[in-house]
Enzyme design. Structure first.
Site, PDB file in Angstrom:
ATOM      1  N   HIS A  46      69.151   5.228  27.645  1.00 28.01           N
ATOM      2  CA  HIS A  46      67.743   5.355  27.242  1.00 28.01           C
ATOM      3  C   HIS A  46      67.609   5.767  25.770  1.00 28.01           C
ATOM      4  CE1 HIS A  46      66.211   4.948  31.334  1.00 28.01           C
ATOM      5  NE2 HIS A  46      66.870   5.984  31.755  1.00 28.01           N
ATOM      6  N   ASP A  47      68.016   6.986  25.462  1.00 33.50           N
ATOM      7  CA  ASP A  47      67.704   7.568  24.153  1.00 33.50           C
ATOM      8  C   ASP A  47      68.483   6.926  23.012  1.00 33.50           C
ATOM      9  OD1 ASP A  47      67.244  10.943  25.481  1.00 33.50           O
ATOM     10  OD2 ASP A  47      65.942   9.188  25.440  1.00 33.50           O
TER      11      ASP A  47
END
Ligand code: RIB
Ligand code: CA
Length: 328
Positions: A247-248
């Protein structure tokens, strides 16, 4: 050189994003601002300091941010995803380095005013600090180079509710305030981050070829991969793949590989009550001359939501950068 500040709730995937930012030769990480989310603010702030020690960059400032959302009660931390300590229950020693004597919103506003048009903020946690910062300085959007947010989902199912992604659900009021301002704003949501999965073979390549940083990313990902595997088992998947969503780090890769993403633009609202709370609701007819009867999207500036991604390009950029520029 891309100057960035990462606003973060470390967080196992946050750690991957921070390691990538430090390793990439075209990124200058000016600071980390912390926020509640994957754990409470004391834990995410301590984790940010610990990560900078592990990644051999104790010189980078860490500023503490919001401990709770703007309006609603703080949701329980997802310790079943990131562990009680937020880093996969590794129970690491307390860091020797300390927080800078400035809060997150003040730091973001001060840096943007000192270096107007130069800095990209990459927000990979709840958007509380960003909302507080733009409340302090309404001209902040014109002083940042851009704002990239890991959060929300347009078409992909949510990860905390059928409609809501975790960062937006943790503080929907803050997310809606952020979407009301005219940044350049890119949203890297679940529509693309769930297409960038790190399998155990990818993570093992880091373990074996990216120094102490790679070993940490492997060790901290065990708990996270177990969660994703259990999720597949619960969904009845016969041979679950041992993997986790990047995700990040995908949001930080976008700083240097924007062309790996395809965006749609629209006026964005984030629902802040009811069963759809946390939903990112994009008006794709914005600027088309079509005005809806309801007023809720009127005067909303365009945000740019990533809907397609070159998975191999993003994942390989992440892996190769960490293997070629081992931090410690
Ligand atoms: O939905 C994923 C996001 O929520 C990521 O930023 C993860 O770290 C959690 O904060
Ligand atoms: Ca995060």
């Amino acid at each position: 050189m891309h100057k960035i500040i990462i606003d973060t709730d470390p967080g196992i995937d946050d750690a991957q994003a921070i390691a990538f930012a430090i390793a990439h030769p075209e990124i200058e990480l000016l600071g980390l601002s912390t926020v509640f989310g994957n754990a409470d603010i004391d834990t995410t702030s301590q984790n940010a300091l610990t990560l900078l020690e592990i990644f051999a960059r104790p010189d980078i400032p860490v500023v503490r941010g919001a401990s709770k959302p703007l309006v609603q009660q703080r949701l329980p931390a997802p310790d079943f995803v990131h562990g009680v300590d937020g880093l996969g229950n590794l129970n690491l020693a307390k860091p020797a380095i300390e927080l800078a004597d400035e809060n997150a919103a003040d730091f973001i506003v001060r840096m943007a005013n000192e270096q107007p048009g130069e800095i990209t903020v990459v927000a990979v946690g709840p958007l509380t600090n960003i909302a507080l910062a733009v409340g302090q300085d309404p001209n902040l959007p014109s002083k940042l180079k851009q704002l990239i947010v890991m959060g929300g989902t347009v078409q992909q199912a949510g990860n905390v509710s059928p409609l809501a992604e975790a960062n937006f659900l943790c503080d929907p009021h803050a997310a809606d305030i952020v979407c009301a301002h005219d940044w350049p704003l890119k949203i890297i949501g679940l529509d693309v981050t769930l297409k960038v999965m790190l399998r155990d073979d990818h993570l093992a390549s880091l373990r074996d070829s990216a120094g102490q940083t790679g070993k940490f990313i492997w060790d901290s990902s065990r708990f996270y991969v177990d969660f994703y595997t259990a999720d597949q088992n619960q969904a009845g998947v016969e041979n679950p793949v041992r993997q986790c969503a990047m995700h990040d780090a995908s949001a930080v890769v976008c700083v240097v590989e924007e062309g790996a993403f395809e965006f749609i633009s629209g006026g964005a609202r984030v629902v802040s009550d009811g069963i759809a709370i946390g939903q990112l609701a994009l008006n794709r007819k914005a600027n088309s001359g079509i005005e809806y009867a309801v007023p809720h999207w009127q005067n909303r500036p365009l945000v740019h939501a990533a809907m397609q991604v070159d998975t191999e390009r993003v994942r390989n950029t992440f892996l190769k950068t960490l293997m070629q520029h081992a931090l410690s």
